[in-house]
Structures are given as C-alpha cells and as structure tokens.
Scaffold this motif. Structure first.
Motif, PDB file in Angstrom:
ATOM      1  N   ALA C 101       0.841  -1.201   0.000  1.00  0.00           N
ATOM      2  CA  ALA C 101       0.000   0.000   0.000  1.00  0.00           C
ATOM      3  C   ALA C 101       0.870   1.241   0.000  1.00  0.00           C
ATOM      4  N   LEU C 102       0.589   2.163  -0.934  1.00  0.00           N
ATOM      5  CA  LEU C 102       1.308   3.439  -0.982  1.00  0.00           C
ATOM      6  C   LEU C 102       0.311   4.576  -0.862  1.00  0.00           C
ATOM      7  N   ASP C 103       0.543   5.468   0.072  1.00  0.00           N
ATOM      8  CA  ASP C 103      -0.310   6.638   0.190  1.00  0.00           C
ATOM      9  C   ASP C 103      -1.773   6.177   0.280  1.00  0.00           C
ATOM     10  N   GLY C 104      -2.686   6.915  -0.296  1.00  0.00           N
ATOM     11  CA  GLY C 104      -4.065   6.436  -0.372  1.00  0.00           C
ATOM     12  C   GLY C 104      -5.003   7.067   0.638  1.00  0.00           C
ATOM     13  N   ALA C 105      -6.297   6.986   0.323  1.00  0.00           N
ATOM     14  CA  ALA C 105      -7.355   7.524   1.168  1.00  0.00           C
ATOM     15  C   ALA C 105      -8.248   6.373   1.649  1.00  0.00           C
TER      16      ALA C 105
END
Lengths: 159, 159, 159, 159
Positions: C101-105
């Motif tokens: 998982a990279l960054d993300g909301a």
C-alpha cells in the motif's frame, strides 16, 4: 424467528394485465400463508406481487440492483440496496426457500438457472420452458394458476 | 414506505460486557426512534444491538455472509443471505443512512472505510481512530455514550 | 503455472510526484522479480505501478470497477471488468499473495482492512497508520523505500 | 493494449470426449486468432479450451469461484480468485466481447442468460436451446463446428 418461510418471486418487468393480475394473486396468497415475499424490488411482476402481498397484510423484501432505495417500487416493506447491478439476481433467488417464476425474459431465465444450480425448487407459471440439447427432464415445475403456484411452492419449500 | 430510516450498526464479534451493554442500548434507542437496524447478522455487536432493538419492538435486518439463514443470530426480524463472504460487509454499510461503529477489529475497519468511501456518515463509540499519514481530520464522529451515538446518527442520517 | 507470485498494489488515485515515482519503482522491481502486479486498474498509484512494471517487461492485471475496459489505464497487460463498483476492492487484494500500500485515502484503507481480515500480509509505504482503540500492535509492516517494500512483500508472500 | 479481443468460453464441467475435443479446437483457433480466452477456470470445457489455447501459444484467464488459485486447472496463464461462488459466472461472461457456449447444464444456462441480459453475443455449439413461452426468436447463434463457432464469435465481437 427462523421458521419464517421466504418465497422469491421473479418475472418480467414489462408485463400485460393478465400477468399482473396473476402476480398480484400470488402475492396475496403468499401473504395469507404467512410467507415473506422476496423480489428484485422494481417494476412489473416484482411490483405486482409486492402490491398483492402488502395489501393482504404481508411482508415484502426488495433486493435492489443499485445504491438508492428510490429505485424500489411502492410496495416494499423493506428494501436492501446492493450496488451489484444484475448480479444481484443471484441474491434474489438465493433468498427463496422456493422460487415462483411468472413470464419474464433473460433476467428471469438467469434467475431460474441460478435457482436450479443451487437446488432451490422452481415453480413456473407461463414462463420459460427449458429443454437441454439431450435432456428430457423438466426442471421447472409447471403450473397453471396462482393458487397452484403458491401451493406447490410452499410444499416444495417445506421439503 | 420510503421514509423509514435505516441505521447500520457494525462492531466486534467477540466483545466484553461493557460493549455488549452499549450495543443493546443502541438497539433499544434506535427501535424507539422507529429506525430499522441493519447488521451483519451474526455474533457480538450484531447480536447485542439486534436483541436490544427487537426486545424494544423494533425491526432488525441481518445481511449474512453465507448461504444459510441458520448463521443468523436469534434477534433478526428478517435475514438476507448473500454467499459473498466478507465482501458482504459492503452491503451492510451501504444499507445505512448512517453507520454506528462500536469496538471492532479489521472487519469493522473495513466497514468504516467503505462507509467513508460512499459518503455515509459514521459515528464511533469506542472504535478505531483513523489518522492518515498526512491528514489531521477525524472522519469518524466520536461519541461517548449510546444516547449520543443514536442521536448523532439519526441527525446525520436526516442530513 | 501456479508458482507465479501475484502481488497486489493499492494506493491513492490522486498522488504527487514523489508517490508516483515510488509506485513506478515498485512496479519495476516487482516485474524484475517475475511477480504479476494486480491493481484496481485505474489512475494514480495503479497507473504508476503498472507503467513501471510493463516498461520493465512485467505483467499487470487490472480489476476494474465497471463494465468497460476503457476505464483501465494504458499499462494493463490484461484487465478484468466486474461491475461491482467499489466492492471490487475486495477482489483486488484477495488476488495478492501480499499487498503493498502506498499513500491512499479511504479506498486504500478499505483494501488494507480487507487484506488483514483475510490474513494477507500488508506492507505500507507512506500509507495509513492503524491504531485500534486499545491495541498497540502494528498490523501493517511499515517500510521506507520501494526496494524495501518489494523485498518485504516477496518475502511475506513466500510465507 | 485495449485492442485485444477477449472471448469467454462456457460449458459443461463433466463432458464427453467429443465435447472435449471441440473445446480444445475452439481454444486452439482462438489462440491463433490472438484472442484472450476467458473461462470459469475449472474442469470440463474450461480446462479443455484452456489447454487448446495455451498449447497453441495463447493466453487464458480463469475467473475462479473461491479464494484459492489451487482450484484452477493447469492451463491458465493467469487466474483471478473472487470468493463469489457461482455468482462469479456473471464476471466470466461480462469479460467476453462475445461468448461461446458448448454443451453445459444450469451453470451454462445461467451464463448464457447473463450474456443476453448484457447484450453480449452468444454462439452455441451443442448447448441449450432457448424458447420463450411466446417468443420464437433464437437468441443464441447456433453453429455446428469449432471453426464456425470461433469465426462467428470473432465477427460478432468486432460488431
């Protein structure tokens, strides 16, 4: 609570007066027998059977394809939104202890086939005739009247 | 029919007495307010909130992961089987005009996140604190009592 | 055929240059390691990681939310349409032997939570910090570089 | 990348030598035409068509019902797990620009009906004959040989 009988009713969305009248009568008879009526929650047979059931004091559940309850017809006691599109057909029939099919096009055929995959009994009133290339059995129990449809569905559901 | 308010309640499956008591009170208050209580239909918070609601004369819907209604707890007015496994979490929260989360582990986090994707208001009572790497806002409206949870959820649902 | 390693990569859809660069490098390294890259198939991290992988000779699968392949970004070797909307998030992560998982909301949070429900290892590079009310463990394995992310994911995937 | 043609092939799981041979030939011809072959990924027609395609140098995708890639047959270039059970049938056919159906029972009927709902062309080789109560049209384009099946499917897919 778990002794309630659930009967799924599937069928056409664009239906004539004769089919509408049959569907209403199916709803009325299911309500009188104390069964919960499960449908796809929209127009045609779903609306007519729900109207018949609710007006006879029964309970109706509509399993809707989209995200908004506004899609549902006016005779749903409770609705469930799914956002699954036509894939929600599988959930409609899966919720019946038996399925009654009236009239209908490919959506109804899709639902009948899913019920047969799952081993859920299907009662047909003026709907698809299934004939496999090399098979003669008749998978759908064919009946001629709403009374016969409801009586047969309840008997098979209890099976 | 469409003016019924649906509130989804999510939370842990293995909960202590304090959480159970909170969940029952949430169910009782939702029932008194006339809201339909939607849960995943199984143990822990789902069972406690459904028990509280049904004993107060309310209606509860359980959206079950498997194919059998037998999976459901004893306080479901109506259950819907889905055969979607944990993917049915999406359908549970999608059916709330607001979501109340109590306690809970990854399943609850999954449901809170889905509600936030969909823009459904989430009220949290002793549940996950969400803090994004570089974001300070608090997406879940945190409350301290069942009364506050229900009052806030109903207000946001009406929003 | 069944010995191929599948790694799901999830993250933000609206990302800055630093995240884009990290995602491309993750894709490149996964391709060099012979892993199939699975994403949600659209913009942001999905597009960057797919671009990195395909340009390094790798294979990318995009699991799309709608009915049209046109939704997919330009770096998908193969795409799968689902018509499940955001519910397809579950299928994206379910297809990884490990998840990066990279960054993300909230969409990414939803996917991380689903992976944790399923017991799929999650490696986080600048993404959500999960802290449960009364729990101190860190469910996501936090790393600082694309190299570390890929190395850790492949090690955990080999389980 | 988006100009690849995807053809879904559906059919029986327990099939005789004649059907197996037809399915292998369909796979071989689709591979030679550069089409990606999409199936439900398991036994019978799915296995035979995938074997034919892969041995001719083609690409095969299997959309599996459960959570484990181990369910897939040995001729899948790539597999996608869904945990949707038989509901994944909808995703199989949705991924074809056209569908070829060989033999088959209720699962195949379910898939044919779904394709017809979605307006995806269906080519039938020894499969269900659909005859609606009061309708005479033949929704499935009936063919007699694998060559004709593949030629017709590719023509309709391009439509």
């Amino acid at each position: 609570v778990s002794t309630i009988r659930y009967i799924a009713v599937v069928g056409g969305t664009d239906v004539d007066e004769a089919v509408t009248s049959h569907a209403e009568e199916v709803g009325r008879l299911l309500a009188r027998a104390g069964a919960v009526v499960v449908t796809g929650g929209r127009q045609g047979v779903s609306a007519a059977v729900s109207r018949g059931a609710v007006e006879a004091g029964g309970i109706t559940l509509g399993i809707l394809p989209g995200r908004s309850r506004e899609e549902g017809n006016h005779w749903l006691s409770y609705s469930v939104v799914t956002d699954l599109g036509d894939t929600r057909n599988a959930i409609v029939v899966m919720n019946g202890d038996a399925v009654i099919a009236l009239d209908g096009a490919y959506g109804t055929l899709n639902e009948i086939a899913r019920a047969l995959i799952d081993g859920v009994p299907v009662v047909g009133l003026g709907t698809w005739e299934l004939r496999r290339h090399a098979v003669d059995d008749e998978a759908v129990v064919r009946v001629s009247t709403p009374e016969e449809a409801v009586e047969t569905a309840l008997r098979l559901a209890a099976g």
